[in-house]
Design a protein around this motif. Structure first.
Motif, PDB file in Angstrom:
ATOM      1  N   MET A  25       8.736 -13.796  -1.018  1.00 29.41           N
ATOM      2  CA  MET A  25       8.137 -12.520  -1.340  1.00 29.41           C
ATOM      3  C   MET A  25       6.642 -12.516  -1.036  1.00 29.41           C
ATOM      4  O   MET A  25       6.099 -11.491  -0.681  1.00 29.41           O
ATOM      5  CB  MET A  25       8.390 -12.172  -2.808  1.00 29.41           C
ATOM      6  CG  MET A  25       7.708 -10.904  -3.185  1.00 29.41           C
ATOM      7  SD  MET A  25       8.293  -9.751  -4.420  1.00 29.41           S
ATOM      8  CE  MET A  25       9.824 -10.220  -4.994  1.00 29.41           C
ATOM      9  N   TYR A  26       5.993 -13.687  -1.184  1.00 27.86           N
ATOM     10  CA  TYR A  26       4.561 -13.801  -0.935  1.00 27.86           C
ATOM     11  C   TYR A  26       4.205 -13.317   0.466  1.00 27.86           C
ATOM     12  O   TYR A  26       3.285 -12.519   0.638  1.00 27.86           O
ATOM     13  CB  TYR A  26       4.124 -15.254  -1.156  1.00 27.86           C
ATOM     14  CG  TYR A  26       2.653 -15.506  -1.000  1.00 27.86           C
ATOM     15  CD1 TYR A  26       1.767 -15.149  -2.008  1.00 27.86           C
ATOM     16  CD2 TYR A  26       2.152 -16.107   0.141  1.00 27.86           C
ATOM     17  CE1 TYR A  26       0.409 -15.383  -1.869  1.00 27.86           C
ATOM     18  CE2 TYR A  26       0.800 -16.353   0.285  1.00 27.86           C
ATOM     19  CZ  TYR A  26      -0.070 -15.986  -0.722  1.00 27.86           C
ATOM     20  OH  TYR A  26      -1.421 -16.214  -0.584  1.00 27.86           O
ATOM     21  N   SER A  27       4.936 -13.769   1.470  1.00 28.03           N
ATOM     22  CA  SER A  27       4.638 -13.370   2.852  1.00 28.03           C
ATOM     23  C   SER A  27       4.880 -11.876   3.071  1.00 28.03           C
ATOM     24  O   SER A  27       4.177 -11.242   3.852  1.00 28.03           O
ATOM     25  CB  SER A  27       5.444 -14.206   3.843  1.00 28.03           C
ATOM     26  OG  SER A  27       6.821 -14.048   3.609  1.00 28.03           O
ATOM     27  N   LYS A  28       5.861 -11.308   2.363  1.00 21.84           N
ATOM     28  CA  LYS A  28       6.109  -9.867   2.466  1.00 21.84           C
ATOM     29  C   LYS A  28       4.933  -9.080   1.897  1.00 21.84           C
ATOM     30  O   LYS A  28       4.572  -8.023   2.433  1.00 21.84           O
ATOM     31  CB  LYS A  28       7.396  -9.482   1.738  1.00 21.84           C
ATOM     32  CG  LYS A  28       8.648  -9.942   2.444  1.00 21.84           C
ATOM     33  CD  LYS A  28       9.887  -9.524   1.696  1.00 21.84           C
ATOM     34  CE  LYS A  28      11.135 -10.046   2.415  1.00 21.84           C
ATOM     35  NZ  LYS A  28      12.360  -9.687   1.701  1.00 21.84           N
ATOM     36  N   LEU A  29       4.323  -9.586   0.844  1.00 21.66           N
ATOM     37  CA  LEU A  29       3.178  -8.906   0.255  1.00 21.66           C
ATOM     38  C   LEU A  29       1.966  -8.966   1.187  1.00 21.66           C
ATOM     39  O   LEU A  29       1.233  -7.989   1.325  1.00 21.66           O
ATOM     40  CB  LEU A  29       2.842  -9.500  -1.110  1.00 21.66           C
ATOM     41  CG  LEU A  29       3.889  -9.293  -2.202  1.00 21.66           C
ATOM     42  CD1 LEU A  29       3.482 -10.006  -3.479  1.00 21.66           C
ATOM     43  CD2 LEU A  29       4.138  -7.822  -2.459  1.00 21.66           C
ATOM     44  N   ILE A  30       1.773 -10.107   1.829  1.00 20.58           N
ATOM     45  CA  ILE A  30       0.678 -10.225   2.801  1.00 20.58           C
ATOM     46  C   ILE A  30       0.899  -9.234   3.937  1.00 20.58           C
ATOM     47  O   ILE A  30      -0.026  -8.516   4.337  1.00 20.58           O
ATOM     48  CB  ILE A  30       0.562 -11.664   3.347  1.00 20.58           C
ATOM     49  CG1 ILE A  30       0.113 -12.609   2.240  1.00 20.58           C
ATOM     50  CG2 ILE A  30      -0.409 -11.719   4.531  1.00 20.58           C
ATOM     51  CD1 ILE A  30       0.146 -14.070   2.622  1.00 20.58           C
ATOM     52  N   ALA A  31       2.117  -9.183   4.455  1.00 23.94           N
ATOM     53  CA  ALA A  31       2.427  -8.255   5.550  1.00 23.94           C
ATOM     54  C   ALA A  31       2.218  -6.809   5.115  1.00 23.94           C
ATOM     55  O   ALA A  31       1.674  -5.997   5.883  1.00 23.94           O
ATOM     56  CB  ALA A  31       3.866  -8.469   6.031  1.00 23.94           C
ATOM     57  N   TYR A  32       2.615  -6.480   3.893  1.00 24.58           N
ATOM     58  CA  TYR A  32       2.460  -5.109   3.410  1.00 24.58           C
ATOM     59  C   TYR A  32       0.976  -4.750   3.267  1.00 24.58           C
ATOM     60  O   TYR A  32       0.545  -3.680   3.695  1.00 24.58           O
ATOM     61  CB  TYR A  32       3.192  -4.917   2.079  1.00 24.58           C
ATOM     62  CG  TYR A  32       3.242  -3.467   1.666  1.00 24.58           C
ATOM     63  CD1 TYR A  32       4.123  -2.589   2.286  1.00 24.58           C
ATOM     64  CD2 TYR A  32       2.408  -2.977   0.674  1.00 24.58           C
ATOM     65  CE1 TYR A  32       4.166  -1.251   1.927  1.00 24.58           C
ATOM     66  CE2 TYR A  32       2.443  -1.641   0.306  1.00 24.58           C
ATOM     67  CZ  TYR A  32       3.326  -0.775   0.941  1.00 24.58           C
ATOM     68  OH  TYR A  32       3.356   0.553   0.589  1.00 24.58           O
ATOM     69  N   SER A  66      -1.478  -6.087   4.862  1.00 22.89           N
ATOM     70  CA  SER A  66      -2.048  -6.046   6.215  1.00 22.89           C
ATOM     71  C   SER A  66      -1.686  -4.776   6.970  1.00 22.89           C
ATOM     72  O   SER A  66      -2.387  -4.389   7.900  1.00 22.89           O
ATOM     73  CB  SER A  66      -1.572  -7.264   7.019  1.00 22.89           C
ATOM     74  OG  SER A  66      -2.034  -8.456   6.420  1.00 22.89           O
ATOM     75  N   SER A  67      -0.605  -4.128   6.559  1.00 29.95           N
ATOM     76  CA  SER A  67      -0.164  -2.911   7.245  1.00 29.95           C
ATOM     77  C   SER A  67      -0.968  -1.672   6.831  1.00 29.95           C
ATOM     78  O   SER A  67      -0.860  -0.631   7.474  1.00 29.95           O
ATOM     79  CB  SER A  67       1.320  -2.649   6.977  1.00 29.95           C
ATOM     80  OG  SER A  67       1.521  -2.190   5.644  1.00 29.95           O
ATOM     81  N   LYS A  68      -1.770  -1.788   5.793  1.00 33.56           N
ATOM     82  CA  LYS A  68      -2.562  -0.648   5.329  1.00 33.56           C
ATOM     83  C   LYS A  68      -3.654  -0.349   6.346  1.00 33.56           C
ATOM     84  O   LYS A  68      -4.229  -1.268   6.945  1.00 33.56           O
ATOM     85  CB  LYS A  68      -3.184  -0.943   3.955  1.00 33.56           C
ATOM     86  CG  LYS A  68      -2.204  -1.386   2.869  1.00 33.56           C
ATOM     87  CD  LYS A  68      -1.092  -0.416   2.605  1.00 33.56           C
ATOM     88  CE  LYS A  68      -1.519   0.689   1.702  1.00 33.56           C
ATOM     89  NZ  LYS A  68      -0.457   1.692   1.490  1.00 33.56           N
TER      90      LYS A  68
END
Length: 123
Positions: free
Chosen positions: A1-8, A10-12
């Motif tokens: 989940m950690y990497s998904k949060l970083i990706a999310y 970063s998508s902002k």
């Protein structure tokens, strides 16, 4: 989940990754201002994310969720640290990221907001 949060994060729009405090935490910024801090190894050896939050909402989240704590090494009135232990669904964490990002983005000057939006249209 950690990497998904970083990706999310970063998508902002206009989001930038930074490491102003060393290798940890990863600091996500927009317009040079922090909206998220991510630690892969947090206080209790669990990953966590610290997010800016409206003070009233911050208190409510802390009361409702055991994994939501006052901001670690941050202004506890305006920041929450969320232990990423699976007790909160990804969608809830993303909503908290959205709220933090929106608070910080709205605090930027009109010129800074327009510059971020304009740079995205050019790319």
């Amino acid at each position: 989940m950690y990497s998904k949060l970083i990706a999310y994060c970063s998508s902002k729009k206009g989001a930038v990754q930074d490491y102003p405090f060393g290798p940890e935490p990863l600091v996500m910024k927009v317009g040079g201002k922090m909206f998220a801090l991510l630690n892969e190894q947090g206080q209790q050896d669990e990953a966590n994310i610290s997010l800016k939050c409206d003070p009233v909402i911050a208190e409510n989240l802390r009361e409702q969720h055991k994994c939501v704590l006052p901001g670690y090494h941050l202004n506890k009135k305006h920041w929450n640290t969320v232990v990423i232990n699976g007790s909160l669904p990804l969608a809830d964490l993303q909503a908290m990221i959205d709220h933090s990002y929106d608070l910080v983005f709205r605090s930027l000057t009109k010129n800074e907001r327009e510059s971020i939006t304009k740079n995205l249209r050019v790319q």
